[in-house]
Design a protein around this motif. Sequence first.
Motif, PDB file in Angstrom:
ATOM      1  N   CYS A   1      30.984  15.663 -32.000  1.00 12.82           N
ATOM      2  CA  CYS A   1      31.106  14.243 -32.343  1.00 12.82           C
ATOM      3  C   CYS A   1      30.536  13.952 -33.719  1.00 12.82           C
ATOM      4  CB  CYS A   1      30.417  13.383 -31.292  1.00 12.82           C
ATOM      5  SG  CYS A   1      31.302  13.301 -29.726  1.00 12.82           S
ATOM      6  N   TRP A   2      29.315  14.450 -33.997  1.00  8.81           N
ATOM      7  CA  TRP A   2      28.690  14.167 -35.278  1.00  8.81           C
ATOM      8  C   TRP A   2      29.423  14.844 -36.435  1.00  8.81           C
ATOM      9  CZ3 TRP A   2      25.633  10.332 -36.250  1.00  8.81           C
ATOM     10  CH2 TRP A   2      24.863   9.786 -35.231  1.00  8.81           C
ATOM     11  N   LEU A   3      29.876  16.058 -36.229  1.00 10.61           N
ATOM     12  CA  LEU A   3      30.612  16.735 -37.300  1.00 10.61           C
ATOM     13  C   LEU A   3      31.932  16.030 -37.587  1.00 10.61           C
ATOM     14  CD1 LEU A   3      29.984  20.517 -36.506  1.00 10.61           C
ATOM     15  CD2 LEU A   3      28.948  19.111 -38.306  1.00 10.61           C
ATOM     16  N   HIS A   4      32.631  15.577 -36.546  1.00  8.82           N
ATOM     17  CA  HIS A   4      33.885  14.868 -36.757  1.00  8.82           C
ATOM     18  C   HIS A   4      33.644  13.523 -37.444  1.00  8.82           C
ATOM     19  CE1 HIS A   4      36.693  17.595 -34.910  1.00  8.82           C
ATOM     20  NE2 HIS A   4      35.880  17.739 -33.871  1.00  8.82           N
ATOM     21  N   ARG A   5      32.579  12.837 -37.060  1.00  5.99           N
ATOM     22  CA  ARG A   5      32.260  11.565 -37.726  1.00  5.99           C
ATOM     23  C   ARG A   5      31.946  11.787 -39.191  1.00  5.99           C
ATOM     24  NH1 ARG A   5      28.119   7.791 -34.442  1.00  5.99           N
ATOM     25  NH2 ARG A   5      27.803   6.995 -36.533  1.00  5.99           N
ATOM     26  N   PHE A   6      31.203  12.848 -39.492  1.00  5.94           N
ATOM     27  CA  PHE A   6      30.874  13.146 -40.885  1.00  5.94           C
ATOM     28  C   PHE A   6      32.138  13.498 -41.665  1.00  5.94           C
ATOM     29  CE2 PHE A   6      29.793  16.157 -44.271  1.00  5.94           C
ATOM     30  CZ  PHE A   6      28.960  15.351 -45.028  1.00  5.94           C
ATOM     31  N   ASN A   7      33.019  14.292 -41.083  1.00  2.00           N
ATOM     32  CA  ASN A   7      34.259  14.663 -41.767  1.00  2.00           C
ATOM     33  C   ASN A   7      35.157  13.449 -42.002  1.00  2.00           C
ATOM     34  OD1 ASN A   7      33.576  17.373 -41.942  1.00  2.00           O
ATOM     35  ND2 ASN A   7      34.531  17.874 -39.982  1.00  2.00           N
ATOM     36  N   ARG A   8      35.152  12.512 -41.068  1.00  2.00           N
ATOM     37  CA  ARG A   8      36.010  11.337 -41.167  1.00  2.00           C
ATOM     38  C   ARG A   8      35.448  10.282 -42.119  1.00  2.00           C
ATOM     39  NH1 ARG A   8      36.099  10.274 -36.051  1.00  2.00           N
ATOM     40  NH2 ARG A   8      34.695   8.499 -36.097  1.00  2.00           N
ATOM     41  N   LEU A   9      34.105  10.035 -42.067  1.00  2.00           N
ATOM     42  CA  LEU A   9      33.509   8.913 -42.790  1.00  2.00           C
ATOM     43  C   LEU A   9      32.516   9.304 -43.879  1.00  2.00           C
ATOM     44  CD1 LEU A   9      32.811   6.710 -39.643  1.00  2.00           C
ATOM     45  CD2 LEU A   9      34.707   6.468 -41.250  1.00  2.00           C
ATOM     46  N   GLY A  10      32.204  10.575 -44.014  1.00  2.00           N
ATOM     47  CA  GLY A  10      31.220  11.003 -45.009  1.00  2.00           C
ATOM     48  C   GLY A  10      29.812  10.652 -44.556  1.00  2.00           C
ATOM     49  N   LEU A  11      28.932  10.374 -45.538  1.00  2.00           N
ATOM     50  CA  LEU A  11      27.537  10.058 -45.211  1.00  2.00           C
ATOM     51  C   LEU A  11      27.413   8.791 -44.367  1.00  2.00           C
ATOM     52  CD1 LEU A  11      25.626  10.885 -48.507  1.00  2.00           C
ATOM     53  CD2 LEU A  11      25.520  12.090 -46.327  1.00  2.00           C
ATOM     54  N   GLN A  12      28.323   7.836 -44.531  1.00  2.38           N
ATOM     55  CA  GLN A  12      28.275   6.612 -43.731  1.00  2.38           C
ATOM     56  C   GLN A  12      28.503   6.915 -42.247  1.00  2.38           C
ATOM     57  OE1 GLN A  12      31.099   4.009 -45.528  1.00  2.38           O
ATOM     58  NE2 GLN A  12      29.599   3.177 -46.982  1.00  2.38           N
ATOM     59  N   GLY A  13      29.176   8.005 -41.934  1.00  6.62           N
ATOM     60  CA  GLY A  13      29.400   8.384 -40.557  1.00  6.62           C
ATOM     61  C   GLY A  13      28.132   8.810 -39.835  1.00  6.62           C
ATOM     62  N   LEU A  14      27.078   9.098 -40.598  1.00  6.53           N
ATOM     63  CA  LEU A  14      25.817   9.512 -39.995  1.00  6.53           C
ATOM     64  C   LEU A  14      24.920   8.323 -39.660  1.00  6.53           C
ATOM     65  CD1 LEU A  14      25.001  12.634 -42.192  1.00  6.53           C
ATOM     66  CD2 LEU A  14      26.220  12.527 -40.016  1.00  6.53           C
ATOM     67  N   ASP A  15      25.293   7.114 -40.128  1.00  8.25           N
ATOM     68  CA  ASP A  15      24.532   5.910 -39.792  1.00  8.25           C
ATOM     69  C   ASP A  15      24.778   5.530 -38.340  1.00  8.25           C
ATOM     70  OD1 ASP A  15      23.454   5.606 -42.304  1.00  8.25           O
ATOM     71  OD2 ASP A  15      25.030   4.244 -42.999  1.00  8.25           O
ATOM     72  N   ASP A  16      23.831   4.809 -37.753  1.00  7.74           N
ATOM     73  CA  ASP A  16      24.026   4.286 -36.399  1.00  7.74           C
ATOM     74  C   ASP A  16      25.103   3.219 -36.436  1.00  7.74           C
ATOM     75  OD1 ASP A  16      22.192   5.859 -35.097  1.00  7.74           O
ATOM     76  OD2 ASP A  16      20.542   4.457 -35.412  1.00  7.74           O
ATOM     77  N   LEU A  17      25.966   3.225 -35.460  1.00  8.82           N
ATOM     78  CA  LEU A  17      26.988   2.194 -35.361  1.00  8.82           C
ATOM     79  C   LEU A  17      26.366   0.947 -34.751  1.00  8.82           C
ATOM     80  CD1 LEU A  17      30.011   4.256 -34.001  1.00  8.82           C
ATOM     81  CD2 LEU A  17      29.617   3.495 -36.338  1.00  8.82           C
ATOM     82  N   GLY A  18      26.649  -0.206 -35.314  1.00 11.76           N
ATOM     83  CA  GLY A  18      26.154  -1.461 -34.763  1.00 11.76           C
ATOM     84  C   GLY A  18      26.952  -1.842 -33.529  1.00 11.76           C
ATOM     85  N   GLY A  19      26.456  -2.814 -32.811  1.00  8.27           N
ATOM     86  CA  GLY A  19      27.185  -3.332 -31.659  1.00  8.27           C
ATOM     87  C   GLY A  19      27.043  -2.495 -30.404  1.00  8.27           C
ATOM     88  N   GLN A  20      26.092  -1.603 -30.370  1.00  6.52           N
ATOM     89  CA  GLN A  20      25.880  -0.793 -29.169  1.00  6.52           C
ATOM     90  C   GLN A  20      24.982  -1.555 -28.213  1.00  6.52           C
ATOM     91  OE1 GLN A  20      27.508   2.096 -28.882  1.00  6.52           O
ATOM     92  NE2 GLN A  20      28.340   1.779 -30.912  1.00  6.52           N
TER      93      GLN A  20
END
Length: 111
Positions: free
Chosen positions: A27-46
């Motif tokens: 999950c984290w690797l795919h988020r990083f590949n998709r969004l770059g460094l911003q993909g490593l931030d916590d998503l709001g609205g959880q």
Amino acid sequence: MIELSWSGLRVPAIAVELGCRQKTVHCWLHRFNRLGLQGLDDLGGQGRKRRITEQERSRIISLVKTVPPGRLRWEATGNCGPSTSQGRLSGRWIPRPPQRVRQGSKWAAHR
């Protein structure tokens, strides 16, 4: 996690190294590949949404910090008296009903 991936480690080895599940690494690797460094931030609205607005919350907090009308409190003079608002008593005193206790099969007034 990203650094371990760039150094050539595979997902199972990264999971063992970090003590997490392989799915988490994916999950984290795919988020990083998709969004770059911003993909490593916590998503709001959880999590659960608030049931009251911030304005309502502030009002409740301010009400809790005030003395209820008609409540006895110590004055600066050391006397105990009802809280007043502009020289008048505010609020209403409601007498407590007499306590009743059960004696056998009937209810009786508490002595």
